[in-house]
Design an enzyme around this catalytic site. Structure first.
Site, short mmCIF file in Angstrom:
data_model
loop_
_atom_site.label_atom_id
_atom_site.label_comp_id
_atom_site.label_asym_id
_atom_site.label_seq_id
_atom_site.Cartn_x
_atom_site.Cartn_y
_atom_site.Cartn_z
N GLU A 228 13.62 -24.30 -28.11
CA GLU A 228 13.77 -24.79 -29.49
C GLU A 228 12.47 -25.45 -29.93
O GLU A 228 12.27 -26.65 -29.67
CB GLU A 228 14.90 -25.82 -29.57
CG GLU A 228 16.26 -25.30 -29.18
CD GLU A 228 17.35 -26.10 -29.89
OE1 GLU A 228 18.10 -25.49 -30.65
OE2 GLU A 228 17.42 -27.31 -29.70
N HIS B 186 17.84 -32.38 -25.80
CA HIS B 186 17.59 -31.89 -27.17
C HIS B 186 16.43 -32.69 -27.76
O HIS B 186 16.29 -33.89 -27.50
CB HIS B 186 18.85 -32.06 -28.02
CG HIS B 186 18.72 -31.38 -29.35
ND1 HIS B 186 18.02 -31.93 -30.39
CD2 HIS B 186 19.17 -30.17 -29.77
CE1 HIS B 186 18.05 -31.09 -31.41
NE2 HIS B 186 18.73 -30.02 -31.07
P1 PGA Z 1 19.08 -26.00 -36.58
O1 PGA Z 1 19.25 -26.88 -35.26
O2 PGA Z 1 19.81 -24.70 -36.33
O3 PGA Z 1 19.73 -26.82 -37.66
O4 PGA Z 1 17.62 -25.81 -36.79
C1 PGA Z 1 19.21 -26.27 -33.99
C2 PGA Z 1 19.30 -27.31 -32.92
O5 PGA Z 1 18.76 -28.41 -33.12
O6 PGA Z 1 19.92 -27.10 -31.86
#
Ligand code: PGA
Length: 236
Positions: A161, A92
């Site tokens: 992401e 992540h």
């Molecule tokens: P968020 O986070 O939905 O708060 O933007 C997503 C993630 O970091 O997996």
């Protein structure tokens, strides 16, 4: 491909919050056509595990690159299996930024997860600066090449992401998501699920889930509110 929605609770929630939350989302989980995964902090895994008679699956937010031994603070894949964990988030952007995790380390973590029978959810994505420089595809390709070395790509889940979209309320356009997911698909093949994450919420979930090659969502802040998370589930 069956959609997958993962709640990434990050470092939030305590044991008293878990059961009421799960009771509130349960009717939507039962009615949904998606697979639903809750990924709480390590101490809450056993609390969520107690609720797994419901059609929910359990995920962890990290997994050790080592299988066992003198690694204070680490949690081994085998210990996660013991908690009935089926998925582990790896790489992540918060771990890459705050704990200096590299693609090579993510690769080791994914190998340990797979050896234990856990499906890694490999997070990739470009920073704001990289996006500005037009480097999005080059960045995700490098993350995939290095992170997925010696790994059967059909056995992993990839979560795209964009770092600048996480926790900001800003998302890429549908075209941008489609382009990046198409590039990821070319690398990981037809069988790997590709999730989108970064400010996914109850308002944009339906639109994002309709984009080609989006097989689900990794949801952060909107997964902490049972009503919001239930409405995301209801879109599938
Ligand atoms: P968020 O986070 O939905 O708060 O933007 C997503 C993630 O970091 O997996």
């Amino acid at each position: 491909m069956k959609k997958l929605i993962i709640a990434n609770w990050k470092m939030n929630m305590t044991s008293v919050d878990v059961v009421p939350f799960l009771e509130e989302i349960f009717p939507s989980v039962e009615a949904s056509n998606a697979d639903i995964v809750i990924a709480p902090s390590f101490p809450l895994l056993s609390v969520v595990r107690g609720q797994l008679e419901k059609p929910l699956m359990l995920g962890a937010q990290d997994v050790s690159a080592f299988s066992k031994g003198a690694y204070t603070g680490d949690v081994a894949a085998e210990q996660l299996v013991d908690m009935r964990v089926k998925f582990a988030i790896v790489g992540h952007s918060e771990r890459r930024a705050q704990h200096n995790e590299t693609n090579a380390l993510c690769n080791e973590k994914m190998l340990r997860a797979l050896e234990a029978g856990i499906t890694p959810v490999y997070c990739i994505g470009e920073s704001a600066e990289e996006k500005k420089n037009g480097e999005t595809l080059a960045v995700v390709k490098k993350q995939l090449k290095e992170g997925l070395k010696n790994i059967d790509t059909s056995k992993v889940i990839v979560a795209y992401e964009p770092v600048w979209a996480i926790g900001t309320g800003v998302t890429p356009t549908a075209e941008e998501i489609e382009t990046t997911h198409a590039a990821i698909r070319k690398i990981v093949g037809a069988h790997a699920r590709i999730l989108y994450g970064g400010s996914a919420n109850e308002k944009n979930a339906a639109e994002i889930l309709h984009i080609t090659n989006v097989d689900g969502l990794l949801v952060g802040s909107a997964s902490l509110n049972s009503h919001k998370f239930a409405s995301i589930i209801q879109t599938v």
